[in-house]
Design an enzyme around this catalytic site. Structure first.
Site, PDB file in Angstrom:
ATOM      1  N   HIS A  44       0.833  -1.200   0.000  1.00 14.83           N
ATOM      2  CA  HIS A  44       0.000   0.000   0.000  1.00 14.83           C
ATOM      3  C   HIS A  44       0.867   1.250   0.000  1.00 14.83           C
ATOM      4  O   HIS A  44       1.983   1.250   0.527  1.00 14.83           O
ATOM      5  CB  HIS A  44      -0.911   0.027   1.230  1.00 14.83           C
ATOM      6  CG  HIS A  44      -2.031  -0.952   1.168  1.00 14.83           C
ATOM      7  ND1 HIS A  44      -3.230  -0.738   1.792  1.00 14.83           N
ATOM      8  CD2 HIS A  44      -2.150  -2.158   0.556  1.00 14.83           C
ATOM      9  CE1 HIS A  44      -4.041  -1.761   1.584  1.00 14.83           C
ATOM     10  NE2 HIS A  44      -3.394  -2.640   0.834  1.00 14.83           N
ATOM     11  N   GLU A  72       0.662   4.034   1.693  1.00 14.01           N
ATOM     12  CA  GLU A  72       1.028   4.567   3.011  1.00 14.01           C
ATOM     13  C   GLU A  72       2.167   3.772   3.641  1.00 14.01           C
ATOM     14  O   GLU A  72       3.075   4.359   4.243  1.00 14.01           O
ATOM     15  CB  GLU A  72      -0.173   4.537   3.962  1.00 14.01           C
ATOM     16  CG  GLU A  72      -1.351   5.372   3.494  1.00 14.01           C
ATOM     17  CD  GLU A  72      -2.395   4.567   2.714  1.00 14.01           C
ATOM     18  OE1 GLU A  72      -3.536   4.949   2.682  1.00 14.01           O
ATOM     19  OE2 GLU A  72      -2.050   3.565   2.117  1.00 14.01           O
ATOM     20  N   CYS A  97      -6.828   2.329   4.962  1.00 11.17           N
ATOM     21  CA  CYS A  97      -7.464   1.071   5.362  1.00 11.17           C
ATOM     22  C   CYS A  97      -7.022   0.732   6.796  1.00 11.17           C
ATOM     23  O   CYS A  97      -6.212   1.445   7.384  1.00 11.17           O
ATOM     24  CB  CYS A  97      -7.048  -0.039   4.393  1.00 11.17           C
ATOM     25  SG  CYS A  97      -5.323  -0.571   4.600  1.00 11.17           S
ATOM     26  N   CYS A 103      -3.120   0.347   7.138  1.00  9.66           N
ATOM     27  CA  CYS A 103      -2.402   1.615   7.024  1.00  9.66           C
ATOM     28  C   CYS A 103      -2.693   2.533   8.211  1.00  9.66           C
ATOM     29  O   CYS A 103      -1.797   3.216   8.710  1.00  9.66           O
ATOM     30  CB  CYS A 103      -2.737   2.279   5.697  1.00  9.66           C
ATOM     31  SG  CYS A 103      -2.136   1.318   4.286  1.00  9.66           S
TER      32      CYS A 103
END
Length: 160
Positions: free
Chosen positions: A51, A53, A81, A84
């Site tokens: 991801h 992040e 999410c 993260c």
């Protein structure tokens, strides 16, 4: 300044889209300097951890020489999410700015608010910065993906 740094995150999201990744980009800023960059790489890296992040937090930690990002702001094009959001809490990031909300996995108020839970750290959240641009990029990506999937050859068992 929020719009300027969100534009930098959007540029990373566009790079992700160009590689066939869900277009999410993230920058981490200390003062007026970007210290971490990330974009989605789940498909290309073949990892659930790919991801934007997570990548940006790892980059910022490397660049700053420590895991505590207590004087930084994280800018991301899509609401974080659960994974993260947990990384943001653990990195002690005090401020999160995001563009588009995520009704399916967003943990800054859409599905739940992990930052309001009884953890030891509670980042301030600013939502909706460059929201239209962020949402449009995601919508365009998924519209193209649906067309591609609809037009791909279907598997059929061979006749014997």
């Amino acid at each position: 300044m929020d719009e300027f740094f969100m534009e930098q995150a959007l540029a990373l999201a566009r790079e992700a889209a160009a590689e066939g990744e869900v277009p999410v980009g993230c920058v981490i800023v200390r003062g007026d300097q970007i210290v971490g960059r990330g974009r989605n790489r789940r498909e290309t890296a073949k990892t659930a951890l790919g991801h934007a992040e997570i990548e940006a937090i790892a980059d910022a930690c490397r660049n700053l020489g420590g895991w505590r990002l207590w004087d930084c702001t994280l800018y991301v094009t899509l609401e974080p999410c659960p994974m993260c959001a947990g990384a943001i809490v653990n990195a002690r990031i005090p401020r999160v700015v995001f563009g588009a909300s995520d009704a399916k996995a967003g943990c800054c108020g859409s599905v739940c608010d992990l930052f309001a839970m009884n953890f030891n750290h509670h980042p301030a959240v600013i939502s909706g910065v460059k929201e239209e641009e962020s949402a449009a990029l995601l919508a365009e990506f998924f519209q193209k993906l649906r067309v591609t999937l609809r037009n791909r050859p279907k598997w059929r068992p061979s006749k014997q």
